[in-house]
Design an enzyme around this catalytic site. Structure first.
Site, PDB file in Angstrom:
ATOM      1  CE  LYS A 184      -4.041  -1.903  -0.451  1.00 37.14           C
ATOM      2  NZ  LYS A 184      -4.352  -3.068   0.291  1.00 37.14           N
TER       3      LYS A 184
HETATM    4  C1  LIG Z   1      -5.507  -3.890   0.853  1.00 41.11           C
HETATM    5  C2  LIG Z   1      -6.977  -3.753   0.855  1.00 41.11           C
HETATM    6  C3  LIG Z   1      -7.782  -4.066   1.964  1.00 41.11           C
HETATM    7  C4  LIG Z   1      -7.302  -4.810   3.185  1.00 41.11           C
HETATM    8  O1  LIG Z   1      -6.166  -4.405   3.742  1.00 41.11           O
HETATM    9  P1  LIG Z   1      -5.113  -5.448   4.405  1.00 41.11           P
HETATM   10  O2  LIG Z   1      -4.251  -4.524   5.185  1.00 41.11           O
HETATM   11  O3  LIG Z   1      -4.393  -6.119   3.273  1.00 41.11           O
HETATM   12  O4  LIG Z   1      -5.887  -6.379   5.257  1.00 41.11           O
HETATM   13  C5  LIG Z   1      -9.130  -3.782   1.919  1.00 41.11           C
HETATM   14  N1  LIG Z   1      -9.690  -3.236   0.822  1.00 41.11           N
HETATM   15  C6  LIG Z   1      -8.968  -2.960  -0.280  1.00 41.11           C
HETATM   16  C7  LIG Z   1      -9.659  -2.337  -1.451  1.00 41.11           C
HETATM   17  C8  LIG Z   1      -7.606  -3.225  -0.316  1.00 41.11           C
HETATM   18  O5  LIG Z   1      -6.898  -2.963  -1.425  1.00 41.11           O
END
Ligand SMILES: *Cc1c(COP(=O)(O)O)cnc(C)c1O
Length: 374
Positions: A184
């Site tokens: 992210k």
């Molecule tokens: C990455 C993501 C999540 C969840 O996050 P994690 O930290 O990987 O559990 C939820 N929604 C979207 C759209 C994502 O890209």
């Protein structure tokens, strides 16, 4: 041999490593001072009056946000079908039913006209996803929610650092959830956060991440533990650790540079593909977002061949996402025509901090070559 170009990746600096090593040296590895600092830093950098609560994943933050709203079995939550399965799993984890909605063709944001048709007396909330970091549609979502007395959860996993209406995501809104997983915009290794100004949601969320132990967050931040306590609700082991928080703090300190690098990668793709007859970019607010992924639309008949062609040239690409309403667990009796038409056309191109201008030229040339040759 050219080196492999990754679709996405973490970027960890020597400073990040030093911050993590300092926590290891301190030998306080669980939730404590670094998590408290990370939450405070988040609030400051976003410029928000809301309170941040850190979790061990973005999925956990979404799950707890729903629980803290009292959402559970018998309840329904509207959610766009084109999202990471995490959004759906967070809803079904509470016992509630995710109600898959269609998406708008230009932005891949939830289509409120479709959502309108899926309202029932059991609808409690709408989880809007900031697809590819864009959230121009949120004012519409809030108007829709107010009219239909729904709570709003913003799945802002893609949009950390983005700006809407002159303010960073996390300043306005009901409940905003971020992800800090490995790929992210900023990473904690794994991590997430929930932001809200709803005091009741905050108190429940803090306890919920620490097994429901009442006021345990306050004790941990005072370097204590709760020995005499009560538990009233189901809780989970969902708190962030000091190790992950220290990594996140290092990343936060570089946020402006991270945003500008990501934005310039997106701008270069946009300029390159602007007038290509086979490649369409999404109509996103590229001047104000911190792009997590860069998505193009190409003719469905050519998408998989393009993906293979890129792979043959050592370039990774992705598909965000396979529609959730077509998965066995979330299969719907109805179809979602826009999502079904668009998902075979989408392809995500490499976008990360270590993508050099030379790498990006290779990606762009390779896409052009494909359409020249095939
Ligand atoms: C990455 C993501 C999540 C969840 O996050 P994690 O930290 O990987 O559990 C939820 N929604 C979207 C759209 C994502 O890209």
């Amino acid at each position: 041999m050219a080196t492999k170009i990754r679709l996405s990746k973490s970027t960890v600096t020597p400073e990040d490593k030093a911050a993590v090593m300092a926590v290891l040296d301190s030998e306080y590895l669980g939730i404590g001072e670094q998590v408290r600092l990370f939450e405070t830093q988040l609030q400051t950098i976003l410029g928000t009056d809301k309170t941040a609560v850190a979790f061990n994943s973005g999925t956990a933050a979404l799950h707890v946000a729903l629980l803290a709203l009292g959402i559970g079995p018998g309840d329904e939550v509207l959610v766009p079908t084109l999202t990471f399965v995490a959004s759906f799993q967070a809803i079904s984890a509470t016992g509630a039913t995710p109600i898959a909605c269609d998406i708008c063709p230009d932005t891949l944001f939830i289509d409120l006209e479709d959502a309108q048709t899926r309202l029932t007396p059991n609808t409690k909330a709408i989880m809007a996803v900031h697809y590819a970091s864009d959230s121009q549609g949120m004012p519409g979502v809030y108007a829709f929610a107010q009219k239909n007395r729904l709570r709003v959860i913003e799945d802002a996993a893609h949009s950390f650092g983005s700006v809407r209406n002159g303010k960073r995501i996390g300043v306005e809104g009901d409940i905003i959830c971020f992800s800090f997983d490995g790929i992210k915009n900023i990473t904690c290794g794994e991590g997430g956060a929930l932001l809200t100004s709803d005091a009741e949601v905050l108190a429940l969320a803090k306890d919920c991440r620490l097994l429901g132990v009442e006021k345990d967050t306050e004790a941990r931040y005072a370097k204590q533990r709760s020995w005499n306590f009560d538990v009233k609700h189901q809780g989970f082991r969902f708190h962030m650790s000091n190790i992950n928080a220290a990594l996140g703090s290092g990343q936060l300190a570089r946020l402006d540079a991270i945003i500008s690098t990501r934005a310039s990668i997106a701008m270069r793709y946009l300029a390159a593909f602007k007038s290509h007859e086979n490649i369409h970019c999404l109509k996103l607010d590229y001047d104000h977002i911190a792009p997590h992924i860069f998505v193009i639309r190409v003719p469905a008949a050519k998408r998989d061949a393009l993906k293979d062609y890129l792979a043959q040239h050592d370039i990774e690409s992705g598909i965000h996402y396979y529609p959730n309403h077509l998965l066995s667990k979330y299969h719907t009796s109805y179809s979602l025509p826009q999502a079904e038409e668009i998902f075979p056309q989408i392809l995500t191109l490499p976008c990360h901090l270590d993508l050099t201008p030379g790498d990006q030229t290779r990606v762009i040339d390779c896409v052009f070559d494909f359409f020249r040759i095939l």
